[in-house]
Design an enzyme around this catalytic site. Structure first.
Site, PDB file in Angstrom:
ATOM      1  N   TYR A 156     154.024  44.462 -40.464  1.00 14.97           N
ATOM      2  CA  TYR A 156     153.923  44.331 -38.946  1.00 14.97           C
ATOM      3  C   TYR A 156     154.857  45.398 -38.285  1.00 14.97           C
ATOM      4  O   TYR A 156     155.876  45.844 -38.848  1.00 14.97           O
ATOM      5  CB  TYR A 156     154.589  43.205 -38.517  1.00 14.97           C
ATOM      6  CG  TYR A 156     153.755  41.795 -39.033  1.00 14.97           C
ATOM      7  CD1 TYR A 156     152.414  41.935 -39.137  1.00 14.97           C
ATOM      8  CD2 TYR A 156     154.277  40.500 -38.793  1.00 14.97           C
ATOM      9  CE1 TYR A 156     151.704  41.008 -39.841  1.00 14.97           C
ATOM     10  CE2 TYR A 156     153.514  39.659 -39.257  1.00 14.97           C
ATOM     11  CZ  TYR A 156     152.312  39.592 -39.551  1.00 14.97           C
ATOM     12  OH  TYR A 156     151.555  38.849 -39.915  1.00 14.97           O
ATOM     13  N   GLU A 204     161.380  18.691 -27.121  1.00 15.27           N
ATOM     14  CA  GLU A 204     159.988  18.766 -26.416  1.00 15.27           C
ATOM     15  C   GLU A 204     160.158  19.009 -24.937  1.00 15.27           C
ATOM     16  O   GLU A 204     159.096  19.204 -24.377  1.00 15.27           O
ATOM     17  CB  GLU A 204     159.192  17.524 -26.681  1.00 15.27           C
ATOM     18  CG  GLU A 204     158.548  17.601 -28.149  1.00 15.27           C
ATOM     19  CD  GLU A 204     158.043  16.142 -28.528  1.00 15.27           C
ATOM     20  OE1 GLU A 204     158.248  15.213 -27.688  1.00 15.27           O
ATOM     21  OE2 GLU A 204     157.130  16.302 -29.539  1.00 15.27           O
TER      22      GLU A 204
END
Ligand SMILES: [Zn+2]
Ligand SMILES: [Zn+2]
Length: 441
Positions: free
Chosen positions: A323, A399
């Site tokens: 990458y 969350e």
């Protein structure tokens, strides 16, 4: 114009209200994806969930099977304007989950010929659920939406299986950023290195380039008691390892950009009294600009070959580029920082240091200007410097961060569509300047 200002602020309020309303469903989607993780180029169920969701929202276009399992959705707003892309990666990792959750992954599969557990240990389940949420929020505001939003759900960010192509590079090759071409792309990554709800961003080089190398030192096998009859690839490899460690420490201007050369695998020999025929080493190279990247590649090859020659051993060096550097467009970063500051809240936008991890989001940024930022997921009361990091079997996502992610991407997209690709006036960095001093402390 006051009337436009009212429209813009009411749009922002509607985004926040819709995100709040959607929060429990985003969490439910994330739990479902977490329980059913899939590895790179195998995101069949995940892509199905995403595509069905986008179709149900009535998006103007939903393309599936992009770069194997990728999904690209297009939402055309009622008002004319530019095009912006938002990206989420969907793949999981070959990790066996150790977090005690009712929706913990029990999945197992075969990866490069080995049986492995599968877990969303990098949090891409959160990214996918967040972007599904953003799509729903913006689809609900289509009447006030200027321009178009392209939703890019990407497979195989963590590299495809050996021998396969995939990920962002392949999505670009298959036209994910064409028809229409976006003027900007944004993406986020959840991280165990920032507290819950904190957003981290920086202009310029942000995540490192990542390349792998393999070096095989070819000696001549002989008895361990009589090394002079052969050529010892083990001692030669030891010298090569040490030589490689001088490339960054002695040869790279680390006051300008950091770099890393790591040998992570070394294999050779079968028993104590045989000097083997060959030794194989593998490692990784991380840099933050292309000239340094090329320079280190050249130095690794020269160093390994020269040391081997000095020991009368042969040497084969193979360096494979993975990458490129993830580079946040400086003007675009300056433009979105006030938005991120507003979304995160006072003192919760940080300018972060460079990250030596890598991201194939960089391939999108090579085509259009892009900004990649981080979202903290560490619960209050836990130390983000010591909790289990991304890729750990104990990686945990609070969350409550998900709704922040939905708001961040939705606001960043809308603000970009409202203002276009114009640089903000000086002073836009005021919020981040405060964050900078927080980080320095
Ligand atoms: Zn990862
Ligand atoms: Zn990741």
């Amino acid at each position: 114009m006051p009337s436009e200002a009212v429209t813009a602020s009411s749009l922002a309020e509607r985004i926040d209200a819709a995100a709040r309303q959607l929060e429990s469903r985003v969490i439910a989607w994330r739990r479902d994806l977490h329980e059913h993780p899939e590895l790179g180029n195998r995101e069949f169920r995940t892509a199905g969930v995403v595509a069905e969701h986008l179709r149900r929202l009535g998006l103007d276009e939903v393309r599936t099977g992009v770069a194997h399992t990728g999904v690209v959705g297009l939402l055309v707003g009622a008002l004319p304007g530019p095009v912006v892309a938002l990206r989420a990666d969907m793949d999981a990792l070959p990790v066996s989950e150790e977090v005690d959750l009712p929706f913990a992954s029990k999945a197992r599969t075969t990866w490069n010929g080995e049986e492995v557990g599968v877990m969303h240990a990098c949090g891409h389940d959160a990214h996918t659920a967040i972007l599904m949420g953003v799509a729903e929020v913006l689809a609900g505001l289509r009447a006030q939406l200027r321009g178009s939003v392209k939703f890019v759900f990407q497979p195989a960010e963590e590299l495809p299986p050996e021998g396969e192509e995939g990920g962002a590079q392949m999505m670009v090759a298959e036209g994910a950023l064409e028809n229409p071409v976006p003027q900007a792309i944004f993406g986020l990554h959840v991280t165990s290195r920032l507290p819950l709800g904190v957003i981290g961003c920086r202009p310029g080089p942000t995540m490192a380039s990542s390349d792998r190398f393999s070096i095989v030192v070819h000696g001549r096998q002989t008895h361990g008691a009589m090394p002079w009859f052969g050529v010892d690839p083990i001692v030669t490899s030891a010298q090569v390892v040490l030589g490689l460690q001088t490339i960054v420490s002695r040869g790279v201007d680390i006051s300008r950009e950091p770099a890393v050369v790591t040998v992570g695998m070394i294999k050779g020999g079968v028993r104590e009294n045989i000097i083997p025929e060959s030794v194989e080493m593998r490692g990784t190279i991380r840099t933050f600009d292309e000239p340094t990247r090329d320079d280190i590649h050249e130095r690794v090859t020269t160093m390994a070959e020269a040391i081997s020659r000095g020991s009368r051993a042969g040497c084969t060096v193979c360096i494979r580029k993975n990458y490129p550097v993830t580079v946040n467009d400086p003007r675009l970063t300056e433009q979105v920082l006030p938005t991120l500051d507003r979304v995160a809240g006072p003192g919760k936008l940080l300018e972060i240091p460079k990250v030596t991890g890598s991201e194939d989001f960089s391939f999108f940024q090579r085509v259009v200007p892009g900004v990649f930022f981080f979202l903290g997921v560490v619960p209050p009361g836990e130390d983000h410097m010591t909790v289990a990091p991304n890729h750990s079997p104990r990686f945990f996502v609070d969350e409550r961060s998900l709704v922040v992610g939905v708001r961040a991407l939705a606001h960043v997209a809308c603000d970009f569509l409202e203002t276009g690709a114009k640089p903000e006036p000086a002073g836009a960095l005021a919020g981040a300047a405060q964050a900078r001093s927080t980080l320095a402390a």
